[in-house]
Scaffold this motif. Sequence first.
Motif, mmCIF file in Angstrom:
data_model
loop_
_atom_site.group_PDB
_atom_site.id
_atom_site.type_symbol
_atom_site.label_atom_id
_atom_site.label_comp_id
_atom_site.label_asym_id
_atom_site.label_seq_id
_atom_site.Cartn_x
_atom_site.Cartn_y
_atom_site.Cartn_z
ATOM 1 N N HIS A 259 5.242 -11.528 2.902
ATOM 2 C CA HIS A 259 3.455 -11.123 2.641
ATOM 3 C C HIS A 259 3.272 -12.955 2.316
ATOM 4 C CE1 HIS A 259 3.850 -7.441 3.880
ATOM 5 N NE2 HIS A 259 5.001 -7.169 3.283
ATOM 6 N N PHE A 260 1.876 -13.396 2.992
ATOM 7 C CA PHE A 260 1.149 -14.149 2.273
ATOM 8 C C PHE A 260 0.484 -13.490 0.768
ATOM 9 C CE2 PHE A 260 -1.911 -17.887 2.218
ATOM 10 C CZ PHE A 260 -1.628 -18.597 2.653
ATOM 11 N N TRP A 261 -0.144 -13.207 0.813
ATOM 12 C CA TRP A 261 -0.058 -11.928 -0.541
ATOM 13 C C TRP A 261 0.490 -11.130 -1.529
ATOM 14 C CZ3 TRP A 261 -3.896 -15.943 -2.219
ATOM 15 C CH2 TRP A 261 -4.269 -16.255 -1.308
ATOM 16 N N ALA A 262 1.206 -11.468 -2.747
ATOM 17 C CA ALA A 262 1.487 -10.057 -3.286
ATOM 18 C C ALA A 262 1.159 -9.123 -3.530
ATOM 19 C CB ALA A 262 2.250 -11.084 -5.019
ATOM 20 N N PHE A 263 -0.376 -9.060 -3.377
ATOM 21 C CA PHE A 263 -0.395 -7.171 -3.178
ATOM 22 C C PHE A 263 -0.447 -6.387 -2.092
ATOM 23 C CE2 PHE A 263 -4.112 -9.524 -1.053
ATOM 24 C CZ PHE A 263 -4.674 -8.715 -0.436
ATOM 25 N N GLN A 264 0.009 -7.208 -0.786
ATOM 26 C CA GLN A 264 0.566 -6.683 0.129
ATOM 27 C C GLN A 264 1.726 -5.819 0.060
ATOM 28 O OE1 GLN A 264 -0.215 -10.390 2.169
ATOM 29 N NE2 GLN A 264 -2.151 -9.238 3.336
ATOM 30 N N LEU A 265 2.155 -6.473 -1.084
ATOM 31 C CA LEU A 265 3.972 -5.828 -1.526
ATOM 32 C C LEU A 265 4.070 -3.865 -1.325
ATOM 33 C CD1 LEU A 265 5.535 -8.240 -3.245
ATOM 34 C CD2 LEU A 265 6.653 -7.951 -1.509
ATOM 35 N N GLN A 266 2.671 -3.898 -1.766
ATOM 36 C CA GLN A 266 2.342 -1.905 -2.451
ATOM 37 C C GLN A 266 2.051 -1.500 -0.867
ATOM 38 O OE1 GLN A 266 1.700 -0.514 -5.654
ATOM 39 N NE2 GLN A 266 2.869 -2.048 -5.835
ATOM 40 N N GLY A 267 1.766 -2.484 -0.100
ATOM 41 C CA GLY A 267 1.586 -1.331 1.955
ATOM 42 C C GLY A 267 0.251 -1.609 2.108
ATOM 43 N N GLU A 268 0.282 -1.892 3.704
ATOM 44 C CA GLU A 268 -0.789 -2.456 4.180
ATOM 45 C C GLU A 268 -1.756 -0.935 3.399
ATOM 46 O OE1 GLU A 268 -0.712 -2.126 8.468
ATOM 47 O OE2 GLU A 268 0.957 -3.420 8.726
ATOM 48 N N ASP A 269 -1.703 0.315 2.922
ATOM 49 C CA ASP A 269 -3.105 0.698 3.095
ATOM 50 C C ASP A 269 -3.804 0.712 1.058
ATOM 51 O OD1 ASP A 269 -0.645 1.952 1.507
ATOM 52 O OD2 ASP A 269 -1.179 3.123 0.950
ATOM 53 N N PHE A 270 -2.859 -0.210 0.850
ATOM 54 C CA PHE A 270 -3.584 -0.946 -0.650
ATOM 55 C C PHE A 270 -4.318 -2.565 0.392
ATOM 56 C CE2 PHE A 270 -4.082 -3.994 -4.500
ATOM 57 C CZ PHE A 270 -4.545 -2.937 -4.930
ATOM 58 N N VAL A 271 -5.862 -2.178 -0.441
ATOM 59 C CA VAL A 271 -6.546 -3.869 -0.390
ATOM 60 C C VAL A 271 -7.267 -3.905 -2.116
ATOM 61 C CG1 VAL A 271 -8.278 -5.072 0.343
ATOM 62 C CG2 VAL A 271 -7.113 -3.556 2.088
ATOM 63 N N PRO A 272 -7.355 -4.512 -2.176
ATOM 64 C CA PRO A 272 -8.315 -4.642 -3.780
ATOM 65 C C PRO A 272 -9.328 -4.935 -3.765
ATOM 66 C CG PRO A 272 -6.471 -6.098 -3.858
ATOM 67 C CD PRO A 272 -6.392 -5.869 -2.498
ATOM 68 N N ASP A 273 -10.566 -4.421 -4.183
ATOM 69 C CA ASP A 273 -12.059 -5.015 -4.538
ATOM 70 C C ASP A 273 -11.709 -6.779 -4.586
ATOM 71 O OD1 ASP A 273 -12.437 -2.245 -4.429
ATOM 72 O OD2 ASP A 273 -11.640 -2.284 -5.679
#
Length: 501
Positions: A259-273
Amino acid sequence: MEERYSKAETLALRRKHIGPSCKVFFAKDPLKIVRAQGQYMFDEKGEKYLDCINNVAHVGHSHPYVIKAATKQMELLNTNSRFLHDNLVQYAQRLTATLPEKLSVCYFVNSGSEANDLALRLARQYHGHQDVITLENAYHGHVTSLIDISPYKFNQLGKDSKKEFVHVAPSPDIYRGKYREDHPDPASAYAAEVKKIIEETQKNGRKIAAFIAESMQSCGGQVIPPVGYFQKVAEYVRAVGGVFIADEVQVGFGRVGKHFWAFQLQGEDFVPDIVTMGKPIGNGHPMSCVVTTREIAESFGASGMEYFNTFGGNPVSCAIGLAVLEVIEQEDLQGNATRVGNYLLELLAEQKEKHPLVGDIRGVGLFVGVDLVKDQQKRTPATAEALHLIYKLKEHQILLSADGPHRNILKFKPPMCFTMEDAKHVVETIDALLTEIEEATGMKTENNASANAQYQTKTIEGNSQSEGANESISHMNGAACRQENGLYSKKCSLPSETIRT
């Protein structure tokens, strides 16, 4: 290249003119680095060091494509963002294309600390709330507003240093934390701790503005949150009018590989604000960015206060930022992070099986931690051993650092051009040094006896099993070892200095 001062003169002038709280690596014999290229740094004598820790020179030190982009734009113009310029909007467009669609508005600044400070302002303006939830051992920057929300820093100031608007949640560490790898659902359990904090603050009449976390904790000990944790935390925080801030300052821009961003390791259903970026964004050039939603940006604008940053988003910075994105794509550095990272994890997994000092190997892409322990069952941190190893690696011209709350985690976060040959060389050197340490302390002999006994028992019971590195995320936990003796006497112990890298 002839140096103006000798190393001794440089050190003396530094002591005279630079603040004493500004530390150097390897204080007993600091390095004087005069140039760097790719994943290598060179001292004043021309000695070459393999850089395993520099996540700022993201695409490699002194990358010619980035240098060319910078000098070409400098020859034309550098000014502030109050004038129209194509570089600014082109870069914003390219950068937001790497993010989920709703993260579409950029604020360009100059450092990770500036980015996180601005993120707090955006969060507090959004619904007028003030309180912030942060994680144990978190570090988000050096300015006052961020020291306030960084336990990694404010805990050094004493027990009364935490501000009343700051609330600290347990680090979602499944090796050393409250809920470990044997818990059936550590993500939910750790998220429930955040929910408890929210409920308690509401009882006390306080309101949560934001939850902030590095997408993977770096200074906190190379901690990778269990999948599903961020989703649940975001749900609880948003329900009370707060926002989720993902700090990607250390771990973004493809370092995790897949993934390009580490937060994307959590899954596609997570998007930070809100997402904050820094360090690798400019490959050493001072620049950073905050990206958020249109709704939060408009709320910030509604305050009536203009936001202006003299250097943020200048044409030179944007040209450099564009060049970094292009190099990541052209040289397939994400793919390299996956390939080399997986190989590094495999090599380190072999060391875990071989050495009682290795308690846990965890990582993804080129973000890897080695948790050194004196006792694999008790997971007793091997702090002195870690520091000794770091200094010995320097003697072998390999630069690695130790961090985490106990300073016992070896941190790998090299430039993204790091190769399989580099990985093999580092691990072979670590292997030899660990063997020396274990033989000197008697740990190896005792562990072998213990391991043989356990193996025989497991074979009889039919429970013998092997471990391997996971393709994307590896988190391998220790086997039994009860050796607790330390490596050093008080006379020759090494100082445990706290230097963030």
